[in-house]
Design an enzyme around this catalytic site. Structure first.
Site, PDB file in Angstrom:
ATOM      1  N   GLN A   8      22.163  45.015  42.464  1.00  0.00           N
ATOM      2  CA  GLN A   8      21.574  44.913  43.797  1.00  0.00           C
ATOM      3  C   GLN A   8      22.576  44.331  44.805  1.00  0.00           C
ATOM      4  O   GLN A   8      22.188  43.649  45.756  1.00  0.00           O
ATOM      5  CB  GLN A   8      20.320  44.049  43.748  1.00  0.00           C
ATOM      6  CG  GLN A   8      19.123  44.732  43.110  1.00  0.00           C
ATOM      7  CD  GLN A   8      18.612  45.896  43.947  1.00  0.00           C
ATOM      8  OE1 GLN A   8      18.699  45.884  45.174  1.00  0.00           O
ATOM      9  NE2 GLN A   8      18.061  46.904  43.290  1.00  0.00           N
ATOM     10  N   SER A   9      23.833  44.629  44.632  1.00  0.00           N
ATOM     11  CA  SER A   9      24.873  44.074  45.505  1.00  0.00           C
ATOM     12  C   SER A   9      24.642  44.401  46.977  1.00  0.00           C
ATOM     13  O   SER A   9      24.555  45.564  47.368  1.00  0.00           O
ATOM     14  CB  SER A   9      26.237  44.620  45.080  1.00  0.00           C
ATOM     15  OG  SER A   9      27.229  44.301  46.031  1.00  0.00           O
TER      16      SER A   9
END
Length: 257
Positions: A8-9
């Site tokens: 989920q960068s």
């Protein structure tokens, strides 16, 4: 463009958006424990797909050097000229965003302390360099979300030096100014605990501001605890930096109570 990050960068999603805006192909190296793509497209992962990024899944941990190198090599073999951005955008060029941010902040006057989330180091190093340029006198306190200060401080100093060199400055940062609070690592990176849940709920219900539980939420939880412990007192001027990440909130396991 090639960059890397966790599943989920926030940085990876922002890079994908910038690449789309500039008409560039974007390749993202993203982490999963087994290297197998998640079945659910949520949060930043959904946005990466909408933005047209090509995703390369890897079980390699940060800084993802081996996988980035392989992707870069493959693209060059196909005749492309990729530009590699390190994970978190944390290099001399990437930190310049927060140098500029600190110069803008200086127009609002001095603060006793500024608090923010710190992880790959770009935010903290940029703020430190910007504070030097703007002659900011207060403390800059990074709440670490995943690393202990003894391992982290040398990286911050190296980044600050790189940024200073890029600007042509003959300046050596003071190691004692690199304040990293690693007391709020909780159960580990991206492990959401009661402190993060409280922080996300409190800010949403009192200010209408959304924060993610991994980065800004963990840092805000640290700020709440420091206030409760009397580290910060009424009358002090404290600035908290919201460094983004709201999209990741929609992929987190947060109960609504």
């Amino acid at each position: 463009m090639i960059t890397a990050g966790s599943t989920q960068s926030n940085h990876a999603r922002q890079t994908a958006a910038a690449a789309a805006r500039c008409g560039l192909a974007c390749h993202l190296v993203l982490y999963t424990p087994d290297g197998i793509p998640p079945q659910d497209l949520t949060g930043n992962l959904l946005l990466n797909h909408l933005l047209g990024a090509t995703i390369h899944w890897t079980p390699e941990r940060s800084p993802y050097t081996a996988t980035i190198t392989r992707v870069e090599s493959d693209l060059r073999a196909e005749g492309h000229q990729p530009y590699v951005i390190p994970y978190g955008g944390s290099n001399a060029y990437g930190l310049m965003g927060y140098v500029t941010a600190m110069l803008e902040c200086a127009a609002q006057g001095q603060f006793d302390t500024q608090v923010f989330a710190t992880s790959s180091g770009g935010t903290q190093s940029g703020l430190l360099l910007g504070a030097h340029l703007a002659e900011i006198m207060g403390q800059l306190v990074g709440i670490s979300v995943d690393r202990v200060q003894s391992d982290f401080r040398p990286d911050i100093l190296s980044l600050v030096r790189g940024g200073a060199n890029l600007l042509g400055l003959d300046w050596e940062p003071d190691p004692t100014a690199v304040i990293i609070n690693d007391h709020y690592l909780g159960g580990g990176y991206a492990v959401i605990g009661d402190a993060e849940r409280e922080a996300v709920h409190l800010l949403a219900r009192t200010e209408g501001i959304l924060i993610d539980p991994v980065y800004t939420g963990r840092a805000f939880a640290g700020l709440i605890d420091l206030i409760r412990r009397g580290t910060f007192t009424p009358g002090q001027r404290i600035l908290f930096w919201h460094t983004g990440g709201a999209a990741a909130l929609f992929a987190s396991q947060l109960s609504v109570t």
